[in-house]
Scaffold this motif. Structure first.
Motif, PDB file in Angstrom:
ATOM      1  N   TYR A 256       0.826  -1.201   0.010  1.00  0.00           N
ATOM      2  CA  TYR A 256      -0.033  -0.047  -0.128  1.00  0.00           C
ATOM      3  C   TYR A 256       0.967   1.170  -0.040  1.00  0.00           C
ATOM      4  O   TYR A 256       0.381   2.230  -0.636  1.00  0.00           O
ATOM      5  CB  TYR A 256      -0.967   0.079   1.169  1.00  0.00           C
ATOM      6  CG  TYR A 256      -2.302   0.547   0.840  1.00  0.00           C
ATOM      7  CD1 TYR A 256      -3.238  -0.298   0.447  1.00  0.00           C
ATOM      8  CD2 TYR A 256      -2.278   2.037   0.649  1.00  0.00           C
ATOM      9  CE1 TYR A 256      -4.681   0.105   0.037  1.00  0.00           C
ATOM     10  CE2 TYR A 256      -3.790   2.661   0.187  1.00  0.00           C
ATOM     11  CZ  TYR A 256      -4.773   1.672   0.112  1.00  0.00           C
ATOM     12  OH  TYR A 256      -5.919   1.936  -0.284  1.00  0.00           O
TER      13      TYR A 256
ATOM     14  N   THR B 247       7.058  -6.347   8.845  1.00  0.00           N
ATOM     15  CA  THR B 247       5.793  -5.330   9.514  1.00  0.00           C
ATOM     16  C   THR B 247       5.253  -6.039  10.511  1.00  0.00           C
ATOM     17  O   THR B 247       4.942  -5.687  11.796  1.00  0.00           O
ATOM     18  CB  THR B 247       4.948  -4.651   8.485  1.00  0.00           C
ATOM     19  OG1 THR B 247       5.685  -4.086   7.411  1.00  0.00           O
ATOM     20  CG2 THR B 247       3.826  -3.841   8.985  1.00  0.00           C
TER      21      THR B 247
ATOM     22  N   GLY C 201      -6.119  -8.725   4.383  1.00  0.00           N
ATOM     23  CA  GLY C 201      -5.130  -7.740   3.468  1.00  0.00           C
ATOM     24  C   GLY C 201      -3.860  -8.577   3.713  1.00  0.00           C
ATOM     25  O   GLY C 201      -3.593  -9.718   4.479  1.00  0.00           O
TER      26      GLY C 201
ATOM     27  N   GLY D  37     -14.065  -6.338   5.150  1.00  0.00           N
ATOM     28  CA  GLY D  37     -15.063  -5.449   4.070  1.00  0.00           C
ATOM     29  C   GLY D  37     -16.054  -6.201   3.562  1.00  0.00           C
ATOM     30  O   GLY D  37     -17.039  -5.745   2.878  1.00  0.00           O
TER      31      GLY D  37
ATOM     32  N   ARG E  86     -18.540  -2.845   7.165  1.00  0.00           N
ATOM     33  CA  ARG E  86     -19.526  -1.748   6.486  1.00  0.00           C
ATOM     34  C   ARG E  86     -20.834  -2.347   6.969  1.00  0.00           C
ATOM     35  O   ARG E  86     -21.899  -1.444   6.603  1.00  0.00           O
ATOM     36  CB  ARG E  86     -19.530  -2.388   4.860  1.00  0.00           C
ATOM     37  CG  ARG E  86     -18.090  -1.771   4.599  1.00  0.00           C
ATOM     38  CD  ARG E  86     -18.177  -1.553   3.014  1.00  0.00           C
ATOM     39  NE  ARG E  86     -16.784  -1.349   2.530  1.00  0.00           N
ATOM     40  CZ  ARG E  86     -15.675  -1.847   2.286  1.00  0.00           C
ATOM     41  NH1 ARG E  86     -15.725  -3.334   2.360  1.00  0.00           N
ATOM     42  NH2 ARG E  86     -14.520  -1.472   1.868  1.00  0.00           N
TER      43      ARG E  86
ATOM     44  N   VAL F 250      -5.738   0.888   8.457  1.00  0.00           N
ATOM     45  CA  VAL F 250      -6.777   1.602   7.722  1.00  0.00           C
ATOM     46  C   VAL F 250      -6.904   3.060   7.940  1.00  0.00           C
ATOM     47  O   VAL F 250      -6.955   3.797   6.711  1.00  0.00           O
ATOM     48  CB  VAL F 250      -8.295   1.131   8.137  1.00  0.00           C
ATOM     49  CG1 VAL F 250      -9.182   1.814   7.351  1.00  0.00           C
ATOM     50  CG2 VAL F 250      -8.213  -0.402   7.462  1.00  0.00           C
TER      51      VAL F 250
ATOM     52  N   ASN G  27      -2.751   4.068   6.454  1.00  0.00           N
ATOM     53  CA  ASN G  27      -3.613   5.081   5.779  1.00  0.00           C
ATOM     54  C   ASN G  27      -4.380   4.422   4.524  1.00  0.00           C
ATOM     55  O   ASN G  27      -4.715   5.466   3.707  1.00  0.00           O
ATOM     56  CB  ASN G  27      -2.541   6.399   5.471  1.00  0.00           C
ATOM     57  CG  ASN G  27      -1.666   6.527   6.058  1.00  0.00           C
ATOM     58  OD1 ASN G  27      -1.718   7.326   7.116  1.00  0.00           O
ATOM     59  ND2 ASN G  27      -0.338   6.116   5.547  1.00  0.00           N
TER      60      ASN G  27
ATOM     61  N   PRO H 286       3.755   3.906  14.511  1.00  0.00           N
ATOM     62  CA  PRO H 286       5.173   3.407  13.902  1.00  0.00           C
ATOM     63  C   PRO H 286       5.304   3.279  12.412  1.00  0.00           C
ATOM     64  O   PRO H 286       4.339   3.105  11.675  1.00  0.00           O
ATOM     65  CB  PRO H 286       5.127   2.232  14.444  1.00  0.00           C
ATOM     66  CG  PRO H 286       3.796   1.695  14.514  1.00  0.00           C
ATOM     67  CD  PRO H 286       2.887   2.884  14.519  1.00  0.00           C
TER      68      PRO H 286
ATOM     69  N   LEU I  72       7.971   0.687  10.072  1.00  0.00           N
ATOM     70  CA  LEU I  72       8.768  -0.395   9.760  1.00  0.00           C
ATOM     71  C   LEU I  72      10.453   0.163   9.820  1.00  0.00           C
ATOM     72  O   LEU I  72      11.191  -0.384  10.150  1.00  0.00           O
ATOM     73  CB  LEU I  72       8.502  -1.205   8.568  1.00  0.00           C
ATOM     74  CG  LEU I  72       9.575  -2.130   8.067  1.00  0.00           C
ATOM     75  CD1 LEU I  72       9.687  -3.411   9.308  1.00  0.00           C
ATOM     76  CD2 LEU I  72       9.227  -3.003   6.988  1.00  0.00           C
TER      77      LEU I  72
ATOM     78  N   GLU J  30      -5.934  -0.099  -4.189  1.00  0.00           N
ATOM     79  CA  GLU J  30      -7.025   1.155  -3.670  1.00  0.00           C
ATOM     80  C   GLU J  30      -8.391   0.947  -3.707  1.00  0.00           C
ATOM     81  O   GLU J  30      -9.013   1.907  -2.972  1.00  0.00           O
ATOM     82  CB  GLU J  30      -6.467   2.484  -4.642  1.00  0.00           C
ATOM     83  CG  GLU J  30      -5.067   2.812  -4.131  1.00  0.00           C
ATOM     84  CD  GLU J  30      -4.678   4.010  -4.951  1.00  0.00           C
ATOM     85  OE1 GLU J  30      -4.529   4.111  -6.338  1.00  0.00           O
ATOM     86  OE2 GLU J  30      -4.138   5.020  -4.473  1.00  0.00           O
TER      87      GLU J  30
HETATM   88  P1  NDP Z   1      -3.836  -4.424   2.086  1.00  0.00           P
HETATM   89  O1  NDP Z   1      -3.657  -5.638   1.484  1.00  0.00           O
HETATM   90  O2  NDP Z   1      -4.345  -4.487   3.777  1.00  0.00           O
HETATM   91  O3  NDP Z   1      -5.017  -3.293   1.666  1.00  0.00           O
HETATM   92  C1  NDP Z   1      -5.569  -2.379   2.332  1.00  0.00           C
HETATM   93  C2  NDP Z   1      -7.004  -2.859   2.801  1.00  0.00           C
HETATM   94  O4  NDP Z   1      -7.506  -1.794   3.739  1.00  0.00           O
HETATM   95  C3  NDP Z   1      -7.984  -3.049   1.779  1.00  0.00           C
HETATM   96  O5  NDP Z   1      -8.012  -4.296   1.235  1.00  0.00           O
HETATM   97  C4  NDP Z   1      -9.302  -2.851   2.880  1.00  0.00           C
HETATM   98  O6  NDP Z   1      -9.437  -4.105   3.550  1.00  0.00           O
HETATM   99  C5  NDP Z   1      -8.912  -1.736   3.763  1.00  0.00           C
HETATM  100  N1  NDP Z   1      -9.467  -0.589   3.651  1.00  0.00           N
HETATM  101  C6  NDP Z   1     -10.370   0.027   4.343  1.00  0.00           C
HETATM  102  N2  NDP Z   1     -10.670   1.199   3.816  1.00  0.00           N
HETATM  103  C7  NDP Z   1     -10.095   1.300   2.693  1.00  0.00           C
HETATM  104  C8  NDP Z   1     -10.200   2.483   1.621  1.00  0.00           C
HETATM  105  N3  NDP Z   1     -11.029   3.333   1.853  1.00  0.00           N
HETATM  106  N4  NDP Z   1      -9.538   2.154   0.451  1.00  0.00           N
HETATM  107  C9  NDP Z   1      -8.776   1.083   0.378  1.00  0.00           C
HETATM  108  N5  NDP Z   1      -8.636   0.099   1.304  1.00  0.00           N
HETATM  109  C10 NDP Z   1      -9.519   0.177   2.316  1.00  0.00           C
HETATM  110  O7  NDP Z   1      -2.523  -3.543   2.189  1.00  0.00           O
HETATM  111  P2  NDP Z   1      -0.809  -3.711   2.796  1.00  0.00           P
HETATM  112  O8  NDP Z   1      -1.018  -4.904   3.664  1.00  0.00           O
HETATM  113  O9  NDP Z   1      -0.025  -3.303   1.925  1.00  0.00           O
HETATM  114  O10 NDP Z   1      -0.924  -2.563   4.052  1.00  0.00           O
HETATM  115  C11 NDP Z   1      -1.886  -2.254   4.754  1.00  0.00           C
HETATM  116  C12 NDP Z   1      -1.673  -1.438   5.700  1.00  0.00           C
HETATM  117  O11 NDP Z   1      -0.354  -1.299   6.559  1.00  0.00           O
HETATM  118  C13 NDP Z   1      -1.604   0.011   4.874  1.00  0.00           C
HETATM  119  O12 NDP Z   1      -2.262   0.981   5.707  1.00  0.00           O
HETATM  120  C14 NDP Z   1       0.007   0.269   4.718  1.00  0.00           C
HETATM  121  O13 NDP Z   1       0.230   1.472   4.455  1.00  0.00           O
HETATM  122  C15 NDP Z   1       0.191  -0.233   6.294  1.00  0.00           C
HETATM  123  N6  NDP Z   1       1.795  -0.516   6.493  1.00  0.00           N
HETATM  124  C16 NDP Z   1       2.489   0.288   7.240  1.00  0.00           C
HETATM  125  C17 NDP Z   1       3.288  -0.241   7.619  1.00  0.00           C
HETATM  126  C18 NDP Z   1       4.290   0.548   8.597  1.00  0.00           C
HETATM  127  O14 NDP Z   1       5.800   0.401   8.904  1.00  0.00           O
HETATM  128  N7  NDP Z   1       3.662   1.434   9.570  1.00  0.00           N
HETATM  129  C19 NDP Z   1       4.430  -1.241   6.777  1.00  0.00           C
HETATM  130  C20 NDP Z   1       3.748  -1.781   5.773  1.00  0.00           C
HETATM  131  C21 NDP Z   1       2.326  -1.681   5.775  1.00  0.00           C
HETATM  132  P3  NDP Z   1     -11.098  -4.443   3.663  1.00  0.00           P
HETATM  133  O15 NDP Z   1     -12.050  -4.525   2.568  1.00  0.00           O
HETATM  134  O16 NDP Z   1     -11.443  -5.726   4.567  1.00  0.00           O
HETATM  135  O17 NDP Z   1     -11.733  -3.083   4.557  1.00  0.00           O
END
Ligand code: NDP
Length: 324
Positions: free
Chosen positions: A42, A126, A150, A172, A192, A216, A239, A263, A265, A312
């Motif tokens: 993401y 992560t 996810g 979702g 939802r 999220v 985010n 935090p 990574l 997205e």
């Molecule tokens: P995901 O495969 O988890 O995809 C995002 C998921 O978020 C979607 O499948 C969806 O699941 C949910 N979602 C909820 N609201 C929305 C929206 N408005 N638009 C899109 N998706 C939404 O992604 P990743 O595994 O790559 O990453 C997950 C999170 O972890 C991200 O926010 C990413 O930035 C964060 N991250 C943070 C790190 C860090 O070091 N802080 C390192 C790696 C990732 P559903 O339909 O079930 O709601």
């Protein structure tokens, strides 16, 4: 000629452009790595959209697996033919090959194939730092995790179960609920359709959970606060629905003297030793079957704009792998 993705400006997936590139020989302390599989994360969309600013023109992609093709001067840890993975703040994984500093590499065990590695390096590291080093989850705790089907979420559910936690997962859709249950989630909430915090209070006998893992962001922030037990911790680590901003700290007192951390990574996996330690734990969890590389979809690397649209839109399940 190699192919490398660039953006000249921030924007939607259409700003990603592919360019032919002639690589120089690897410099001192670098290897040339040929990518066999590239992980979609993401964070790549934040770099592309400008949510996380990068220097322009800039490269994209934070995770890849492949093989060392050439080594630069002074490289002793790796040799031609070694299977390696790379993840981290140095972008450029959206490429057929690239020169990369050895400090960013992790050796891949024979038991982990390239696609699996591309699915679990960044997201697995992560998961490891969030659960073990940031939230320090203990056996018997109940943890709420959003987007549990996810990339990070699916791995985190399995990891939490393996260390003896109870998992409340939000997802979702019904299809994603099945994935979260298959990963081991004890309770699944359809975000939802249901009031997440009310359900969490119901499941926990009113107490709330000691830890929330929230990737999220904007859409779940309030529910996360309202689901947290007195003096509990909200780990806001992403985010996907937009950034959490404008927080009045007084809300933490009003909701039960809560702790919040935001935090990344890239503060927990800085040195090669930190990266390798995280990955050793990820590979061990994989080996014993506690986590599984759920590759829900794959795309040709040059179709990465389509992959960005899918993640997205919330249309992806598990990890997404891009194939050069
Ligand atoms: P995901 O495969 O988890 O995809 C995002 C998921 O978020 C979607 O499948 C969806 O699941 C949910 N979602 C909820 N609201 C929305 C929206 N408005 N638009 C899109 N998706 C939404 O992604 P990743 O595994 O790559 O990453 C997950 C999170 O972890 C991200 O926010 C990413 O930035 C964060 N991250 C943070 C790190 C860090 O070091 N802080 C390192 C790696 C990732 P559903 O339909 O079930 O709601």
């Amino acid at each position: 000629m190699e192919k490398t993705a660039y953006i000249d400006r921030t924007g939607g997936p259409e700003v990603i452009q592919w360019r032919d590139e002639q690589l120089l020989p690897p410099a001192k302390g670098e290897v040339r790595m040929r990518h066999h599989a590239v992980g979609l994360n993401y964070i790549d969309t934040y770099h592309r959209s400008g949510l996380y600013p990068i220097e322009l023109p800039g490269k994209l992609g934070s995770e890849a697996a492949g093989v060392v093709e050439a080594v630069g001067e002074g490289v002793t840890d790796f040799e031609v033919g070694d299977r390696v993975g790379v993840f981290g703040p140095a972008r450029g994984a959206y490429a057929t090959a690239r020169n990369v500093a050895v400090d960013l590499l992790v050796p891949l065990p024979d038991s982990v194939d390239d696609r699996t590695a591309a699915a679990i390096l960044l997201k697995g590291a992560t998961t490891a730092f969030l659960i073990e080093e940031c939230a320090k989850v203990q056996p018997g705790w109940t943890v709420l995790i959003h987007a549990a089907a996810g990339g990070v979420g699916h791995l985190a559910v399995g990891w939490l179960k393996a260390i003896g936690a109870t998992v409340i997962a939000t997802v979702g859709s019904e299809a994603k609920a099945d994935k979260a249950r298959a990963a081991g989630a004890d309770h699944v909430i359809l975000n939802r359709q249901e009031d997440v915090a009310a359900r969490v209070r119901e499941i926990t006998g009113g107490a709330g959970v000691p830890v929330v893992l929230d990737g999220v962001g904007k859409a779940t922030w309030e529910a996360s606060l309202d689901s947290t037990a007195r003096r509990g911790l909200v780990v806001s680590f992403g985010n996907a629905s937009g950034a959490v901003d404008g927080v009045n700290l007084g809300i933490l007192a009003a909701k039960g003297s809560l702790f919040v951390t935001r935090p990344t990574l890239f503060d927990y996996a800085v040195t090669p030793q930190e990266k390798r330690s995280l990955m050793a734990r990820v590979f061990a969890m994989l080996e014993k079957g506690a986590i599984t590389p759920e590759i829900g979809q794959s795309f040709a690397l040059t179709d990465v704009a389509e992959a960005h649209r899918a993640i997205e839109a919330g249309d992806t399940v598990g990890s997404t792998v891009l194939i050069p």
